[in-house]
Enzyme design. Structure first.
Site, PDB file in Angstrom:
ATOM      1  N   ASP A  22       0.968  -1.194   0.153  1.00 31.08           N
ATOM      2  CA  ASP A  22      -0.111  -0.032   0.154  1.00 31.08           C
ATOM      3  C   ASP A  22       0.836   1.355  -0.007  1.00 31.08           C
ATOM      4  OD1 ASP A  22      -2.664  -1.232   0.034  1.00 31.08           O
ATOM      5  OD2 ASP A  22      -2.557  -1.690   2.092  1.00 31.08           O
ATOM      6  N   ASP A  76      27.842 -32.534  20.745  1.00 35.36           N
ATOM      7  CA  ASP A  76      27.896 -31.302  19.263  1.00 35.36           C
ATOM      8  C   ASP A  76      26.446 -30.971  19.114  1.00 35.36           C
ATOM      9  OD1 ASP A  76      28.241 -31.131  16.222  1.00 35.36           O
ATOM     10  OD2 ASP A  76      25.905 -33.597  16.344  1.00 35.36           O
TER      11      ASP A  76
END
Length: 934
Positions: A354, A750
């Site tokens: 817009d 990990d």
């Protein structure tokens, strides 16, 4: 609510000053009154009045009835969510490994694998719940609100504070927050949430039929529906779980969570990993047996392959990364309602925006007024006359009457459309009474602003009759005018008059001003109030034009430039004049490579092929005077071309386009409840710059997901390689890594660095890359080549070199026994510890390497991700515990290392990171050479 609670409410409710205690309300809740009974009796039973409740009485009823909220859908969902974690493909794969371990006679390993399954499931469950809470918490940023009349005054309150007996004010674009009986007015209501009907129904105040089904009653509106037109006042009859939607929610507690496209890709990848792991185990098992391995050793080999190929932290890490992206966007003013939208934002290729309020400040100020008698230029903000002025009376009277704004609205703050507020400011500055009370008292009929017609009309009572007042787009108003107001008299309008008005309008619009036209028609004394719009909007008299300035937002030009650098095109879809919209677009930087202006009529007449050619051309487009249907058509055309579309909107009629676009963006301040409900993302500041920031965040999140996937996949190679060497050597080389040590990697060292990579800052040049294609997967061939073919191979070579160096230094050669009780057993345990510690060290190097995909590590800063530094610190502490705590040696098969052995492993991180740094430098040099080449 129990009867005892209701009775307690009756006992402590004192006689009142007109705003009643709760007895009648409690009776209604207990089924002793009907919302369809005569309105006067309903007021009596609810002990309310058209003036509403008092604040004190509303507070008392809130204690009795509770908040106007639905109970959490699905109730206690956590058992099912937790159970779901055990059916993930990777969990199933680990369960297979546990069964193999148990059958092969290693129960301790089986128990350890089962423990990993449970720990990983708990971790994944915690991350998903955290992500869910992060999204749900966004509701606090935009609490649903309702307008009520209390103590005779209009108030705005949170919807959860509504109670039976409140007088609720409803108008177009608002959600209906409770079940209520209409007192005055007529509204169109979207009932699809309750009935499934897609066409809005009309509900109007009037006499009810007590025998009619409640949902069909023409005088009732219901919680969970939305007003798509009109305005009304209603008496609240039920709240919370006592409403119709609450009853439905209690009958069917449906739950479910859609996976994002990214999560679906990862799920497919995990199944692929599972099949690869099982296939590798099945394929290499005969090889191991043929090479002379016993069944126990072959089973150990198969278990090792399975465990080494399972990236346990992958799915929860992705969920956390998306949740972090949602929180970051919320802090920047973009409230994302779904985790999946974060990923989609990163691939946005077209933004349809817009103009008013998004590119501009939506802070209107009337700069110039034109009438047939002359122009009033340079009006100050307060509307005070400046020098000799033409008579603006007719135009200002129209502006004051044909409006729904209120200069002194709720709590004295202006409320309403900024354009209307600017016009009321001008009229008030000229001495006109613009109070909402006077305007509403004189209003006989309202034809609300129609986004297709671009007109708003009212029929109002005058001192000596009635008049039609119309305002709207100049070309639409001019087409309805047959006369013109000149010198205080209505005169027939000529072609020259029309041309003059068009020239003035074109000049204003070309300067980026918003232009409205004003017209009126005095009705004959005996005329009836027009019931139809087309009867009112005819034979009008042109009063003049008003030009308003809405300055562009300060941050928008820079945001437009960033979006263009990112390869994203911007189209402006607005109901404003084409010249005005084009001028604003050029001012903020849209259309630098070519700007095409297409009016609504031109678009309606345009064939689909022509629209496709227009949208695929190099120029950006301003779609002016466009209708909501045009937004939907544009979104469909762009998506059919394979574009990822972000579409902004704020009105009720924008909802279909917001739903259809890949990312529907609603305005948090000026947007309607209906638009916010239909959208995927809500801007709390209504600012285009926030869209650009959200796209950047989406790209960063997607990049970070790829980074930790690369990080996790890389370690599969050094984890699998030891078992392959063991199998191919037929047992001549002892297993360089135990399964328990593998579990220690996947469980202990990990996960935290992988999680930390989801917090990685944006890589330089992030917004200089073109959008990724819709079909591009998160796991690409290039990523796999980097993870498995480059970083993984380097890590595997380093790990095996460390293992063999340690054994050779102790005097081992192939075929020599290293089992328990042999002279080389301690050296073997040290060698496996070196291999395990080598993988941990390579993990650290990989973590720093994958922080950037193209740029050098120096460009993002070595210390810029403190979460990664913390994760690496934990990994090192965990590794030190496994190496030097004797109590863990027997469980994991590790042994304390000498300083010389630590020195062997110490360079591994630098080697892994340095090799990838050189690779990226060569790639950058090659890319620069390609760009310089003619």
């Amino acid at each position: 609510m129990s009867g005892n609670v209701a009775k307690e409410g009756r006992r402590r409710a004192p006689p009142s000053n007109g705003a009643a205690p709760a007895p009648g309300a409690a009776a209604l809740a207990n089924g002793q009154a009907s919302p369809l009974e005569p309105l006067a009796r309903l007021f009596r039973d609810l002990r309310s009045s058209p003036a509403g409740l008092s604040d004190r009485e509303a507070a008392r009823r809130l204690e009795v009835f509770g908040g106007n909220e639905l109970s959490r859908r699905g109730g206690r969902r956590w058992p099912g969510e937790l159970a779901r974690q055990f059916t993930q493909p990777l969990a199933v794969l680990l369960a297979v490994a546990a069964m193999l371990a148990w059958v092969s006679g290693t129960p301790r390993l089986a128990i350890a694998i089962v423990a990993v399954i449970f720990l990983n499931a708990g971790f994944a469950f915690a991350q998903e719940m955290q992500a869910e809470r992060a999204v749900e918490a966004l509701a606090a940023f935009l609490p649903e609100r309702a307008r009520v009349r209390r103590d005779g005054l209009v108030r705005q309150v949170e919807a959860r504070l509504l109670v039976p007996g409140d007088v609720l004010l409803i108008e177009e674009g608002e959600s209906v927050c409770a079940d209520a009986r209409l007192m005055t007015g007529t509204v169109d209501v979207d009932m699809s949430t309750l009935t499934g009907e897609s066409v809005p129904v009309t509900r109007s105040a009037g006499r009810a039929n007590p025998g009619e089904p409640l949902l069909r009653a023409g005088e009732m509106v219901f919680s969970g529906t939305a007003c798509t037109g009109g305005e009304a006042e209603a008496l609240v009859t039920a709240t919370g779980m006592s409403t119709e939607i609450g009853r439905i929610a209690a009958l069917s507690q449906r739950t479910g969570r859609d996976q994002s496209p990214l999560e679906r890709q990862i799920t497919r990848a995990t199944w692929l990993i599972a099949f690869v792991a099982v296939g590798a185990g099945i394929a290499f098992l005969p090889i191991g047996l043929a090479a002379g391995l016993g069944m126990a050793s072959a089973a150990s080999f198969a278990i090792g392959l399975l465990v080494a190929n399972v990236p346990e932290g992958l799915l929860p890490t992705i969920t956390l990364a998306l949740a972090v992206g949602v929180r970051d966007m919320a802090h920047r003013g973009a409230l994302v309602k779904r985790l999946s939208a974060v990923e989609t934002l990163g691939s946005t290729s077209v933004i349809c925006t817009d103009k008013t309020g998004t590119l501009t400040e939506n802070r209107m100020h009337v700069t110039t007024v034109w009438t047939p008698d002359g122009e009033a230029a340079g009006l100050p903000a307060d509307g005070a006359p400046a020098g000799q002025q033409p008579d603006l009376g007719p135009l200002l009277r129209i502006a004051a009457a044909c409006s729904n704004a209120d200069l002194h609205g709720i709590a004295g703050e202006p409320a309403g459309d900024p354009t209307e507020l600017a016009l009321l400011d001008l009229a008030a500055g000229r001495g006109l009474d613009v109070s909402a009370a006077r305007r509403d008292k004189r209003r006989l009929r309202l034809f609300r602003f129609d986004p297709r017609l671009k007109l708003m009309t009212t029929v109002d009572e005058l001192d000596d009759g009635m008049a039609v007042h119309t305002k709207g787009a100049p070309e639409q108003v001019l087409a309805l005018c047959t006369t013109i107001c000149r010198g205080g008299r209505d005169q027939p309008i000529t072609a020259a008059d029309r041309d003059a008005a068009v020239r003035v309008m074109t000049g204003y619009a070309g300067g980026g001003l918003r232009v409205l036209a004003f017209a009126y028609r005095v009705l004959p004394a005996a005329a009836a109030v027009p019931d139809r719009r087309e009867d009112a909007e005819q034979n009008l008299c042109l009063a003049g034009l008003a030009a308003m300035l809405d300055p562009p937002r300060e941050a928008v030009p820079a945001a437009i430039e960033r979006v263009h650098h990112a390869g994203i095109r911007i189209h402006v879809v607005t109901g404003d004049n084409g010249l005005t919209a084009a001028a604003v677009a050029r001012r903020v930087g849209i259309g630098a490579g070519g700007l095409t202006v297409v009016t609504g009529r031109e678009l309606d007449a345009m064939a689909e092929d022509d629209l496709d050619r227009l949208l695929s051309s190099g120029s950006e487009v301003v779609f002016a005077r466009s209708s909501p249907e045009a937004k939907l058509r544009i979104a469909d055309a762009l998506r059919a071309m394979g574009q990822i579309v972000a579409m902004t909107g704020d009105g009720v009629n924008d909802a279909p386009a917001l739903r259809r676009a890949d990312i529907g963006v609603a305005m948090g301040r000026s947007g309607t409840d209906v638009a916010r409900e239909a959208a995927t993302m809500v801007l709390t500041d209504d600012n285009f710059a926030t869209i650009a920031a959200a796209v950047e965040s989406g790209r960063r999140v997607y990049d970070n997901v790829r980074k930790f996937i690369c990080y996790i996949f890389t370690h599969a190679v050094p984890e699998v390689a030891p078992f392959l060497i063991f199998a191919l050597a037929g047992g001549a080389v002892p297993v360089p890594l135990t399964v328990m040590e593998l579990l220690a990697i996947d469980l202990g060292t990990d996960t935290l660095p992988a999680l930390a990579l989801s917090r990685e800052p944006a890589e330089p040049g992030l917004m200089d890359r073109p959008p990724r294609p819709r079909t591009q997967g998160v796991i690409s061939r290039g990523m796999l080549a980097r993870a498995w073919g480059f970083l993984g191979v380097i890590s595997a070579v380093l790990v095996m070199v460390g293992f063999f160096l340690t054994l050779r230094h102790a005097g081992w050669h192939p075929g020599v026994a290293t089992g328990s009780g042999t002279p080389l057993n301690h050296a073997y345990r040290q060698a496996t510890t070196v291999a395990w510690l080598g993988i941990v060290a390579c993990q650290i190097g990989t973590a720093f390497a994958v922080r950037t995909d193209h740029a050098s590590l120096r460009s993002v800063g070595f210390f810029s991700n403190r979460f990664l530094l913390g994760g690496i610190g934990f990994s090192l502490a965990f590794a030190a515990a496994l190496v030097y705590l004797p109590v863990l040696h027997g469980f994991f098969g590790t042994a304390a290392l000498a300083p010389a052995q630590l020195v062997t492993v110490a360079p591994f991180p630098l080697i892994v990171w340095g090799a990838d740094e050189i690779r990226r430098a060569l790639l950058r040099r090659r890319r620069q050479a390609t760009e310089r080449a003619p």
